[in-house]
Design a protein around this motif. Structure first.
Motif, mmCIF file in Angstrom:
data_model
loop_
_atom_site.group_PDB
_atom_site.id
_atom_site.type_symbol
_atom_site.label_atom_id
_atom_site.label_comp_id
_atom_site.label_asym_id
_atom_site.label_seq_id
_atom_site.Cartn_x
_atom_site.Cartn_y
_atom_site.Cartn_z
ATOM 1 N N THR A 28 0.824 -1.207 0.000
ATOM 2 C CA THR A 28 0.000 0.000 0.000
ATOM 3 C C THR A 28 0.858 1.257 0.000
ATOM 4 O O THR A 28 0.653 2.179 -0.795
ATOM 5 N N GLY A 29 1.850 1.300 0.899
ATOM 6 C CA GLY A 29 2.708 2.474 0.999
ATOM 7 C C GLY A 29 3.531 2.717 -0.248
ATOM 8 O O GLY A 29 3.616 3.853 -0.746
ATOM 9 N N ALA A 30 4.151 1.649 -0.773
ATOM 10 C CA ALA A 30 4.975 1.802 -1.978
ATOM 11 C C ALA A 30 4.133 2.223 -3.176
ATOM 12 O O ALA A 30 4.545 3.078 -3.978
ATOM 13 N N SER A 31 2.938 1.648 -3.300
ATOM 14 C CA SER A 31 2.064 1.980 -4.431
ATOM 15 C C SER A 31 1.567 3.415 -4.340
ATOM 16 O O SER A 31 1.462 4.107 -5.358
ATOM 17 N N LEU A 32 1.264 3.871 -3.124
ATOM 18 C CA LEU A 32 0.828 5.255 -2.950
ATOM 19 C C LEU A 32 1.942 6.233 -3.297
ATOM 20 O O LEU A 32 1.720 7.228 -3.995
ATOM 21 N N ALA A 33 3.150 5.947 -2.819
ATOM 22 C CA ALA A 33 4.283 6.842 -3.073
ATOM 23 C C ALA A 33 4.589 6.931 -4.566
ATOM 24 O O ALA A 33 4.727 8.032 -5.131
ATOM 25 N N CYS A 34 4.680 5.770 -5.209
ATOM 26 C CA CYS A 34 4.961 5.761 -6.655
ATOM 27 C C CYS A 34 3.791 6.358 -7.441
ATOM 28 O O CYS A 34 3.986 7.065 -8.426
ATOM 29 N N GLY A 35 2.576 6.057 -6.983
ATOM 30 C CA GLY A 35 1.395 6.567 -7.672
ATOM 31 C C GLY A 35 1.299 8.072 -7.633
ATOM 32 O O GLY A 35 0.861 8.700 -8.598
ATOM 33 N N LEU A 36 1.710 8.672 -6.520
ATOM 34 C CA LEU A 36 1.686 10.134 -6.417
ATOM 35 C C LEU A 36 2.634 10.774 -7.425
ATOM 36 O O LEU A 36 2.277 11.741 -8.110
ATOM 37 N N VAL A 37 3.833 10.237 -7.513
ATOM 38 C CA VAL A 37 4.829 10.787 -8.447
ATOM 39 C C VAL A 37 4.367 10.598 -9.891
ATOM 40 O O VAL A 37 4.382 11.544 -10.695
ATOM 41 N N LEU A 38 3.950 9.374 -10.223
ATOM 42 C CA LEU A 38 3.482 9.110 -11.587
ATOM 43 C C LEU A 38 2.217 9.908 -11.896
ATOM 44 O O LEU A 38 2.039 10.419 -13.010
ATOM 45 N N GLY A 39 1.337 10.016 -10.897
ATOM 46 C CA GLY A 39 0.090 10.741 -11.102
ATOM 47 C C GLY A 39 0.318 12.203 -11.433
ATOM 48 O O GLY A 39 -0.358 12.767 -12.300
ATOM 49 N N LEU A 40 1.273 12.824 -10.739
ATOM 50 C CA LEU A 40 1.602 14.216 -11.044
ATOM 51 C C LEU A 40 2.137 14.334 -12.468
ATOM 52 O O LEU A 40 1.776 15.259 -13.208
ATOM 53 N N GLY A 41 2.985 13.377 -12.856
ATOM 54 C CA GLY A 41 3.519 13.387 -14.220
ATOM 55 C C GLY A 41 2.422 13.242 -15.262
ATOM 56 O O GLY A 41 2.379 13.980 -16.262
ATOM 57 N N PHE A 42 1.496 12.300 -15.028
ATOM 58 C CA PHE A 42 0.376 12.113 -15.961
ATOM 59 C C PHE A 42 -0.505 13.358 -16.022
ATOM 60 O O PHE A 42 -0.989 13.736 -17.090
ATOM 61 N N ALA A 43 -0.732 13.990 -14.860
ATOM 62 C CA ALA A 43 -1.573 15.188 -14.825
ATOM 63 C C ALA A 43 -0.961 16.312 -15.653
ATOM 64 O O ALA A 43 -1.661 16.992 -16.416
#
Length: 226
Positions: A28-43
């Motif tokens: 959960t923690g690793a996916s959230l951390a990576c998801g935040l970074v990737l999500g900002l990039g996608f946005a």
């Protein structure tokens, strides 16, 4: 005859449950951390005026928001090694799957948060000589992220529940550990009752934190983005 509840065998395997919970929190923690970074990039790609940036990001976001998480998990664990020759452990497959899935969700939250910041903030930043990148980093994102915190917390809750799918690829999360204990002790009712209570306590704690953050943001006059 009434069922005789006996939690003793379950408590005797508490270390296995604790390790399963730790593994669940790890994914959960690793996916959230990576998801935040990737999500900002996608946005940022979605907000770009260049189609070569906005279209691929939009495609990835739509695919991962509209397809079942279990199908995504199976694809990365079983199909990707066959196609690309990349060896995927259960942990790696889980983190990759849920990171991209979280990124697809976070991208829309980031995009809505950035758009919600008044245009005058951008104009003011340019007036004092800032570039678009500096304005985004120093002025826009700090305001947008504050508004997005409740949505991030909600995603953390949903993600933790979704990680139960990793048991299907033999990753030793809390559900996988509970299943092993149930098979070993022949006490499935007690075992899964304890597992459900653990999920309930952890997710309730996160929910209470999210509500507290929302109340603080409401008092400070900030709106939230969902």
């Amino acid at each position: 005859m009434a069922y005789q509840w006996d939690f003793t065998p379950v408590f005797a395997n508490s270390e296995l449950l604790a390790q399963g919970l730790l593994n669940t929190l790890k994914v959960t923690g690793a996916s959230l951390a990576c998801g935040l970074v990737l999500g900002l990039g996608f946005a940022l790609m979605r907000l770009s005026r260049h189609r070569l940036a906005s279209w691929p990001a939009g495609f990835v976001i739509e695919v991962f928001r509209t397809t079942p998480p279990l199908v995504q998990l199976f694809w990365f664990f079983f199909a990707l090694p066959l196609i690309a020759g990349i060896e995927m452990t259960p942990l790696l497959a889980a983190i990759v799957t849920f990171s991209i899935q979280s990124a697809a969700f976070f991208a829309e939250v980031f995009r809505a948060g950035i758009v919600s910041v008044e245009r005058g903030q951008w104009d003011g930043a340019r007036a004092i000589g800032m570039t678009n990148g500096q304005a985004l980093r120093r002025i826009v994102l700090p305001q947008a992220i504050k508004r997005m915190i409740p949505a991030f917390m909600e995603r953390a809750i949903e993600l933790m529940k979704t990680t139960t799918l990793v048991a299907t690829i033999a990753y030793a999360d809390l559900l996988f550990a509970a299943n092993e204990i149930a098979q070993k002790t022949f006490r499935p009712l007690e075992t899964f009752t304890v597992a459900a209570l653990i999920y309930f306590v952890v997710i309730t704690a996160i929910s209470l934190l999210a509500r507290q953050l929302e109340r603080r943001l409401a008092v400070s006059g900030e709106s939230t983005v969902h």
